[in-house]
Design a protein around this motif. Sequence first.
Motif, PDB file in Angstrom:
ATOM      1  N   TYR A   1      34.042 -19.856 -11.912  1.00 54.01           N
ATOM      2  CA  TYR A   1      33.686 -20.424 -10.608  1.00 54.01           C
ATOM      3  C   TYR A   1      34.594 -19.872  -9.512  1.00 54.01           C
ATOM      4  CZ  TYR A   1      33.076 -23.583  -6.740  1.00 54.01           C
ATOM      5  OH  TYR A   1      32.870 -24.067  -5.481  1.00 54.01           O
ATOM      6  N   GLY A   2      35.888 -19.818  -9.760  1.00 51.67           N
ATOM      7  CA  GLY A   2      36.820 -19.281  -8.779  1.00 51.67           C
ATOM      8  C   GLY A   2      36.505 -17.832  -8.428  1.00 51.67           C
ATOM      9  N   ARG A   3      36.154 -17.043  -9.440  1.00 49.57           N
ATOM     10  CA  ARG A   3      35.790 -15.648  -9.190  1.00 49.57           C
ATOM     11  C   ARG A   3      34.470 -15.553  -8.435  1.00 49.57           C
ATOM     12  NH1 ARG A   3      37.601 -15.153 -14.655  1.00 49.57           N
ATOM     13  NH2 ARG A   3      35.500 -14.670 -15.376  1.00 49.57           N
ATOM     14  N   LEU A   4      33.546 -16.450  -8.720  1.00 49.82           N
ATOM     15  CA  LEU A   4      32.260 -16.476  -8.015  1.00 49.82           C
ATOM     16  C   LEU A   4      32.468 -16.798  -6.536  1.00 49.82           C
ATOM     17  CD1 LEU A   4      29.113 -16.377  -8.394  1.00 49.82           C
ATOM     18  CD2 LEU A   4      29.218 -18.852  -8.618  1.00 49.82           C
ATOM     19  N   VAL A   5      33.296 -17.788  -6.246  1.00 47.95           N
ATOM     20  CA  VAL A   5      33.608 -18.144  -4.858  1.00 47.95           C
ATOM     21  C   VAL A   5      34.263 -16.953  -4.153  1.00 47.95           C
ATOM     22  CG1 VAL A   5      35.029 -19.617  -3.369  1.00 47.95           C
ATOM     23  CG2 VAL A   5      33.747 -20.622  -5.260  1.00 47.95           C
ATOM     24  N   GLY A   6      35.180 -16.283  -4.848  1.00 43.81           N
ATOM     25  CA  GLY A   6      35.834 -15.104  -4.280  1.00 43.81           C
ATOM     26  C   GLY A   6      34.845 -13.992  -3.957  1.00 43.81           C
ATOM     27  N   LEU A   7      33.885 -13.784  -4.854  1.00 40.50           N
ATOM     28  CA  LEU A   7      32.853 -12.771  -4.624  1.00 40.50           C
ATOM     29  C   LEU A   7      32.007 -13.137  -3.409  1.00 40.50           C
ATOM     30  CD1 LEU A   7      31.335 -10.195  -5.604  1.00 40.50           C
ATOM     31  CD2 LEU A   7      29.861 -11.761  -6.925  1.00 40.50           C
ATOM     32  N   PHE A   8      31.575 -14.392  -3.342  1.00 43.97           N
ATOM     33  CA  PHE A   8      30.768 -14.835  -2.205  1.00 43.97           C
ATOM     34  C   PHE A   8      31.545 -14.684  -0.897  1.00 43.97           C
ATOM     35  CE2 PHE A   8      27.724 -17.929  -4.615  1.00 43.97           C
ATOM     36  CZ  PHE A   8      27.142 -16.849  -5.241  1.00 43.97           C
ATOM     37  N   ASP A   9      32.828 -15.044  -0.905  1.00 43.49           N
ATOM     38  CA  ASP A   9      33.651 -14.900   0.299  1.00 43.49           C
ATOM     39  C   ASP A   9      33.757 -13.431   0.719  1.00 43.49           C
ATOM     40  OD1 ASP A   9      34.133 -17.579   0.750  1.00 43.49           O
ATOM     41  OD2 ASP A   9      36.068 -17.586  -0.292  1.00 43.49           O
ATOM     42  N   ALA A  10      33.898 -12.543  -0.262  1.00 47.45           N
ATOM     43  CA  ALA A  10      34.052 -11.117   0.035  1.00 47.45           C
ATOM     44  C   ALA A  10      32.761 -10.500   0.579  1.00 47.45           C
ATOM     45  CB  ALA A  10      34.504 -10.376  -1.222  1.00 47.45           C
ATOM     46  N   LEU A  11      31.619 -10.960   0.079  1.00 53.66           N
ATOM     47  CA  LEU A  11      30.344 -10.340   0.442  1.00 53.66           C
ATOM     48  C   LEU A  11      29.612 -11.029   1.592  1.00 53.66           C
ATOM     49  CD1 LEU A  11      28.849  -9.644  -3.124  1.00 53.66           C
ATOM     50  CD2 LEU A  11      30.089  -8.056  -1.640  1.00 53.66           C
ATOM     51  N   ALA A  12      30.012 -12.248   1.912  1.00 56.77           N
ATOM     52  CA  ALA A  12      29.270 -13.048   2.902  1.00 56.77           C
ATOM     53  C   ALA A  12      29.356 -12.440   4.296  1.00 56.77           C
ATOM     54  CB  ALA A  12      29.787 -14.481   2.923  1.00 56.77           C
ATOM     55  N   VAL A  13      28.226 -12.529   5.001  1.00 52.72           N
ATOM     56  CA  VAL A  13      28.159 -12.120   6.405  1.00 52.72           C
ATOM     57  C   VAL A  13      27.647 -13.304   7.215  1.00 52.72           C
ATOM     58  CG1 VAL A  13      27.806  -9.674   5.917  1.00 52.72           C
ATOM     59  CG2 VAL A  13      25.830 -11.167   6.129  1.00 52.72           C
ATOM     60  N   GLU A  14      28.015 -13.333   8.477  1.00 53.20           N
ATOM     61  CA  GLU A  14      27.564 -14.422   9.344  1.00 53.20           C
ATOM     62  C   GLU A  14      26.343 -13.943  10.118  1.00 53.20           C
ATOM     63  OE1 GLU A  14      29.181 -18.049  11.945  1.00 53.20           O
ATOM     64  OE2 GLU A  14      30.348 -16.985  10.438  1.00 53.20           O
ATOM     65  N   ASP A  15      25.341 -14.811  10.186  1.00 52.82           N
ATOM     66  CA  ASP A  15      24.116 -14.463  10.896  1.00 52.82           C
ATOM     67  C   ASP A  15      23.537 -15.733  11.494  1.00 52.82           C
ATOM     68  OD1 ASP A  15      21.845 -13.128  11.821  1.00 52.82           O
ATOM     69  OD2 ASP A  15      20.799 -13.317   9.908  1.00 52.82           O
ATOM     70  N   GLY A  16      23.537 -15.824  12.803  1.00 53.72           N
ATOM     71  CA  GLY A  16      22.979 -16.999  13.466  1.00 53.72           C
ATOM     72  C   GLY A  16      23.721 -18.278  13.134  1.00 53.72           C
ATOM     73  N   GLY A  17      25.034 -18.198  12.966  1.00 56.50           N
ATOM     74  CA  GLY A  17      25.822 -19.385  12.676  1.00 56.50           C
ATOM     75  C   GLY A  17      25.841 -19.787  11.218  1.00 56.50           C
ATOM     76  N   ARG A  18      25.137 -19.043  10.374  1.00 49.39           N
ATOM     77  CA  ARG A  18      25.117 -19.322   8.932  1.00 49.39           C
ATOM     78  C   ARG A  18      25.697 -18.148   8.174  1.00 49.39           C
ATOM     79  NH1 ARG A  18      19.772 -22.306   6.635  1.00 49.39           N
ATOM     80  NH2 ARG A  18      20.798 -24.323   6.547  1.00 49.39           N
ATOM     81  N   ARG A  19      26.415 -18.472   7.116  1.00 48.94           N
ATOM     82  CA  ARG A  19      26.940 -17.415   6.245  1.00 48.94           C
ATOM     83  C   ARG A  19      25.990 -17.217   5.077  1.00 48.94           C
ATOM     84  NH1 ARG A  19      32.274 -18.278   3.926  1.00 48.94           N
ATOM     85  NH2 ARG A  19      32.407 -16.038   3.825  1.00 48.94           N
ATOM     86  N   HIS A  20      25.777 -15.953   4.728  1.00 49.00           N
ATOM     87  CA  HIS A  20      24.973 -15.673   3.551  1.00 49.00           C
ATOM     88  C   HIS A  20      25.461 -14.404   2.863  1.00 49.00           C
ATOM     89  CE1 HIS A  20      22.813 -13.039   6.396  1.00 49.00           C
ATOM     90  NE2 HIS A  20      22.528 -12.332   5.321  1.00 49.00           N
ATOM     91  N   VAL A  21      25.154 -14.332   1.584  1.00 49.62           N
ATOM     92  CA  VAL A  21      25.453 -13.149   0.783  1.00 49.62           C
ATOM     93  C   VAL A  21      24.162 -12.348   0.729  1.00 49.62           C
ATOM     94  CG1 VAL A  21      26.169 -12.306  -1.475  1.00 49.62           C
ATOM     95  CG2 VAL A  21      27.158 -14.429  -0.573  1.00 49.62           C
ATOM     96  N   PRO A  22      24.148 -11.162   1.356  1.00 52.55           N
ATOM     97  CA  PRO A  22      22.912 -10.381   1.376  1.00 52.55           C
ATOM     98  C   PRO A  22      22.544  -9.894  -0.021  1.00 52.55           C
ATOM     99  CG  PRO A  22      24.693  -9.210   2.527  1.00 52.55           C
ATOM    100  CD  PRO A  22      25.240 -10.520   2.061  1.00 52.55           C
ATOM    101  N   GLY A  23      21.268  -9.745  -0.245  1.00 54.57           N
ATOM    102  CA  GLY A  23      20.778  -9.296  -1.537  1.00 54.57           C
ATOM    103  C   GLY A  23      19.926  -8.064  -1.373  1.00 54.57           C
ATOM    104  N   PRO A  24      19.169  -7.753  -2.381  1.00 55.75           N
ATOM    105  CA  PRO A  24      19.060  -8.538  -3.615  1.00 55.75           C
ATOM    106  C   PRO A  24      20.321  -8.410  -4.479  1.00 55.75           C
ATOM    107  CG  PRO A  24      17.742  -6.543  -3.782  1.00 55.75           C
ATOM    108  CD  PRO A  24      18.306  -6.572  -2.399  1.00 55.75           C
ATOM    109  N   LEU A  25      20.682  -9.514  -5.088  1.00 53.89           N
ATOM    110  CA  LEU A  25      21.838  -9.569  -5.969  1.00 53.89           C
ATOM    111  C   LEU A  25      21.436 -10.404  -7.180  1.00 53.89           C
ATOM    112  CD1 LEU A  25      24.820  -8.647  -6.045  1.00 53.89           C
ATOM    113  CD2 LEU A  25      25.428 -10.829  -5.019  1.00 53.89           C
ATOM    114  N   SER A  26      21.096  -9.738  -8.261  1.00 52.58           N
ATOM    115  CA  SER A  26      20.608 -10.441  -9.452  1.00 52.58           C
ATOM    116  C   SER A  26      21.733 -11.227 -10.126  1.00 52.58           C
ATOM    117  CB  SER A  26      20.024  -9.442 -10.451  1.00 52.58           C
ATOM    118  OG  SER A  26      21.050  -8.650 -11.031  1.00 52.58           O
TER     119      SER A  26
END
Length: 85
Positions: free
Chosen positions: A15-40
Amino acid sequence: SLTRTVGNLASADVYGRLVGLFDALAVEDGGRRHVPGPLSQQRIAERVGASKAMVNRLLQDLERGGYIEVSRERIVLLRKLPPRW
């Protein structure tokens, strides 16, 4: 039981590594953060060093808890992920 304890420790670490991955890959768009995909789930599992089944379980739990929204195109981070799961 020992098996459950070891399983909980393993999932906490993943879980800690997953959160770290999401933090590293996340971008902000319209006030929301998301991890762009596709990411299987398989690709996520490879990146965090876990099984696809473990990643699947964590993503489902986070989605049920209202923390993320998973789609084919992205993973939307609806609110700050908890420090532990």
